[in-house]
Design a protein around this motif. Structure first.
Motif, PDB file in Angstrom:
ATOM      1  N   ASP A 284     -94.349  28.275 -72.603  1.00 40.11           N
ATOM      2  CA  ASP A 284     -94.621  29.147 -73.749  1.00 40.11           C
ATOM      3  C   ASP A 284     -94.149  30.565 -73.470  1.00 40.11           C
ATOM      4  OD1 ASP A 284     -95.611  27.465 -75.620  1.00 40.11           O
ATOM      5  OD2 ASP A 284     -97.694  28.078 -75.443  1.00 40.11           O
ATOM      6  N   TYR A 285     -94.419  31.052 -72.276  1.00 42.19           N
ATOM      7  CA  TYR A 285     -94.002  32.416 -71.949  1.00 42.19           C
ATOM      8  C   TYR A 285     -92.485  32.521 -71.890  1.00 42.19           C
ATOM      9  CZ  TYR A 285     -93.817  36.976 -69.807  1.00 42.19           C
ATOM     10  OH  TYR A 285     -93.550  38.289 -69.549  1.00 42.19           O
TER      11      TYR A 285
ATOM     12  N   GLN B 169     -91.388  32.159 -75.846  1.00 44.99           N
ATOM     13  CA  GLN B 169     -91.866  33.109 -76.847  1.00 44.99           C
ATOM     14  C   GLN B 169     -92.327  34.438 -76.263  1.00 44.99           C
ATOM     15  OE1 GLN B 169     -94.993  30.915 -78.682  1.00 44.99           O
ATOM     16  NE2 GLN B 169     -93.671  29.303 -79.425  1.00 44.99           N
ATOM     17  N   SER B 170     -92.311  34.591 -74.954  1.00 47.04           N
ATOM     18  CA  SER B 170     -92.774  35.797 -74.262  1.00 47.04           C
ATOM     19  C   SER B 170     -94.214  36.141 -74.617  1.00 47.04           C
ATOM     20  CB  SER B 170     -91.866  36.990 -74.565  1.00 47.04           C
ATOM     21  OG  SER B 170     -90.572  36.745 -74.073  1.00 47.04           O
ATOM     22  N   GLU B 171     -95.039  35.115 -74.796  1.00 45.96           N
ATOM     23  CA  GLU B 171     -96.476  35.315 -75.034  1.00 45.96           C
ATOM     24  C   GLU B 171     -97.238  34.120 -74.492  1.00 45.96           C
ATOM     25  OE1 GLU B 171     -97.070  33.573 -79.533  1.00 45.96           O
ATOM     26  OE2 GLU B 171     -96.630  35.695 -79.305  1.00 45.96           O
TER      27      GLU B 171
ATOM     28  N   ASN C   2    -100.216  31.435 -75.080  1.00 51.72           N
ATOM     29  CA  ASN C   2    -101.100  30.778 -76.040  1.00 51.72           C
ATOM     30  C   ASN C   2    -102.138  29.981 -75.246  1.00 51.72           C
ATOM     31  OD1 ASN C   2     -99.652  31.703 -78.296  1.00 51.72           O
ATOM     32  ND2 ASN C   2     -98.170  30.065 -78.060  1.00 51.72           N
TER      33      ASN C   2
END
Length: 67
Positions: free
Chosen positions: A24-25, A28-30, A32
């Motif tokens: 995920d990072y 999307q650079s975030e 969850n």
């Protein structure tokens, strides 16, 4: 060496959770956290259910073959 199944399931959960958070990072650079936690939990529960039913079938087949 006999491995306790609970430790195996915990290790699988942690590993799967880490992989999901990392991807995920990367994508999307975030982070969850909740989504990844729930997905990891669902996958591990399904894995436990599938392995349990497979083990029961193998035991039943072995018992029927020996008689």
């Amino acid at each position: 060496m006999k491995l306790n199944q609970n430790y195996l399931y915990i290790a699988l959960f942690i590993g799967l959770f880490a992989i999901l958070v990392g991807t995920d990072y990367n994508n999307q650079s975030e982070f969850n956290w909740t989504k990844n936690l729930l997905m990891s939990g669902v996958f591990i529960v399904l894995f436990i259910l599938i392995m349990g039913s497979t083990l029961k079938k193998a035991i039943n087949k072995k018992d029927s073959d020996s008689q």
